[in-house]
Design a protein around this motif. Structure first.
Motif, short mmCIF file in Angstrom:
data_model
loop_
_atom_site.label_atom_id
_atom_site.label_comp_id
_atom_site.label_asym_id
_atom_site.label_seq_id
_atom_site.Cartn_x
_atom_site.Cartn_y
_atom_site.Cartn_z
N ASP A 187 0.84 -1.20 0.00
CA ASP A 187 0.00 0.00 0.00
C ASP A 187 0.88 1.25 0.00
O ASP A 187 1.89 1.30 0.72
CB ASP A 187 -0.90 0.02 1.24
N SER A 188 0.50 2.23 -0.81
CA SER A 188 1.17 3.53 -0.94
C SER A 188 2.39 3.50 -1.83
O SER A 188 3.10 4.50 -1.95
CB SER A 188 1.55 4.13 0.43
N PHE A 189 2.68 2.38 -2.50
CA PHE A 189 3.90 2.25 -3.29
C PHE A 189 3.75 2.71 -4.74
O PHE A 189 4.59 2.39 -5.58
CB PHE A 189 4.41 0.80 -3.25
N ALA A 190 2.70 3.48 -5.03
CA ALA A 190 2.56 4.05 -6.38
C ALA A 190 1.97 5.46 -6.31
O ALA A 190 0.91 5.73 -6.87
CB ALA A 190 1.71 3.16 -7.26
N PRO A 191 2.65 6.40 -5.64
CA PRO A 191 2.20 7.80 -5.72
C PRO A 191 2.16 8.23 -7.19
O PRO A 191 3.10 7.93 -7.95
CB PRO A 191 3.28 8.56 -4.94
N SER A 192 1.10 8.91 -7.59
CA SER A 192 0.96 9.23 -9.01
C SER A 192 0.27 10.57 -9.20
O SER A 192 -0.47 11.04 -8.33
CB SER A 192 0.18 8.13 -9.74
N GLY A 193 0.51 11.17 -10.36
CA GLY A 193 -0.12 12.44 -10.68
C GLY A 193 0.88 13.39 -11.33
O GLY A 193 1.91 12.96 -11.85
N PRO A 194 0.64 14.69 -11.21
CA PRO A 194 -0.52 15.29 -10.53
C PRO A 194 -1.80 15.21 -11.36
O PRO A 194 -2.89 15.42 -10.84
CB PRO A 194 -0.07 16.74 -10.33
N TRP A 195 -1.63 14.93 -12.66
CA TRP A 195 -2.76 14.84 -13.59
C TRP A 195 -2.30 14.08 -14.82
O TRP A 195 -1.15 13.62 -14.89
CB TRP A 195 -3.25 16.24 -13.99
N ILE A 196 -3.18 13.90 -15.79
CA ILE A 196 -2.79 13.32 -17.08
C ILE A 196 -2.56 14.47 -18.06
O ILE A 196 -3.47 15.25 -18.34
CB ILE A 196 -3.88 12.37 -17.63
N THR A 197 -1.34 14.59 -18.53
CA THR A 197 -1.02 15.54 -19.58
C THR A 197 -1.33 14.87 -20.91
O THR A 197 -0.78 13.80 -21.21
CB THR A 197 0.46 15.95 -19.52
N THR A 198 -2.23 15.44 -21.70
CA THR A 198 -2.68 14.77 -22.91
C THR A 198 -1.57 14.64 -23.95
O THR A 198 -0.62 15.43 -23.97
CB THR A 198 -3.90 15.48 -23.53
#
Length: 290
Positions: A187-198
């Motif tokens: 758990d918590s081992f995939a911080p992701s973001g901040p958004w999807i850049t197209t």
């Protein structure tokens, strides 16, 4: 394109000029086709619908907009059907020989957290390291995709920190090199973001600067051009095994740290990852308490 929380509710939005346009406010008729925060379904609407949503967002009234600083950004996709991670896709002095073809492992979606969420140090694991990765988000279904067509199946790109417990790698457990999913998917081992850049906003996904900082000090500085297997190859290869679907995440590998060996995280650390054109994510590091 983002997921965010505002006034206790999960929402879907488009980030424009330091504001977030709430799609269910700005385009209620089109937004009826997906639930707030359901990025997977949003992506299945296809390119024309997404372009229409972006145009509507640009013309959205003030009541549909929130300052970026007034919302809490969430992971861009909470429940991908597949999280596919390229293993040893950058030259690494620790490897005697690179694979002749791509090698993959998977993470579970329970590992996904947002761009500012903490990394939790597991009670049963140790030697936790950071791996910054440019990540492609699939936007169009495909099987047996030709390399020359591969990028047309990409909706956009985001950042994922492929956090890894070195204590649970195969090298430690059975003495054999290779990826080992359980080391990758606490758990918590995939911080992701901040958004999807197209996709249209990134001229070349393999010409992006990657920087990772630990407590403010630069630890990794590289360029995605250094990847051994480029994204078209990865997509084509994977699509020979199974259908790629909207929302699937393809992590394209992590460049080695500047010092050659990664540093192990400890409680109180702060990790920041920046990828050119994609923004940044930043996580605190805490001990597991529950």
């Amino acid at each position: 394109m983002c997921r965010f929380e505002h006034q206790g509710a999960e929402r879907s939005g488009i980030v424009l000029n330091e504001t977030v346009v709430d799609l269910h406010w700005a385009a209620p008729e089109l937004a009826e086709r997906f639930a707030p925060g359901d990025t997977r379904t949003l992506l299945t609407l296809g390119g024309e619908a997404l372009a229409e949503l972006e145009a509507i967002a640009r013309a959205a009234p003030a009541e549909a907009r929130q300052p970026l600083g007034d919302v809490s950004l969430l992971a861009p996709i909470a429940d991908p059907s597949k999280i596919l991670c390229s293993w040893v896709n950058y030259l690494n002095p620790a490897m005697a020989k690179l694979p002749d073809q791509p090698v993959f492992f998977s993470k579970f979606d329970s590992a996904i957290t947002g761009p500012t969420s903490d990394i939790i140090l597991p009670r049963i694991a140790g030697d936790i390291v950071v791996e910054p990765e440019m990540t492609a988000i699939i936007g169009k279904r495909g099987r047996h995709i030709a390399e020359q067509d591969a990028l047309s199946h990409v909706a956009g790109y985001t950042i994922v920190n492929d956090v890894t417990a070195f204590s649970h790698r195969l090298q430690v457990i059975v003495g054999s090199p290779g990826p080992y999913a359980m080391a990758k998917t606490f758990d918590s081992f995939a911080p992701s973001g901040p958004w999807i850049t197209t996709r249209d906003e990134i001229a070349d996904p393999h010409d992006l600067e990657v920087r990772q900082y630990l407590n403010g000090d630069l630890r990794t500085s590289a360029n995605t051009s250094e990847a051994v297997f480029k994204l078209p190859k990865l997509i084509s290869y994977l699509s020979g095994f199974f259908e790629l679907r909207p929302g699937d995440m393809i992590l394209t590998g992590s460049p080695p740290p500047n010092a050659g060996k990664p540093e192990f995280l400890k409680a109180g650390d702060r990790v920041r990852i920046e990828i050119e054109g994609l923004g940044h994510i930043e996580s605190g590091v805490v001990e597991e308490t529950a």
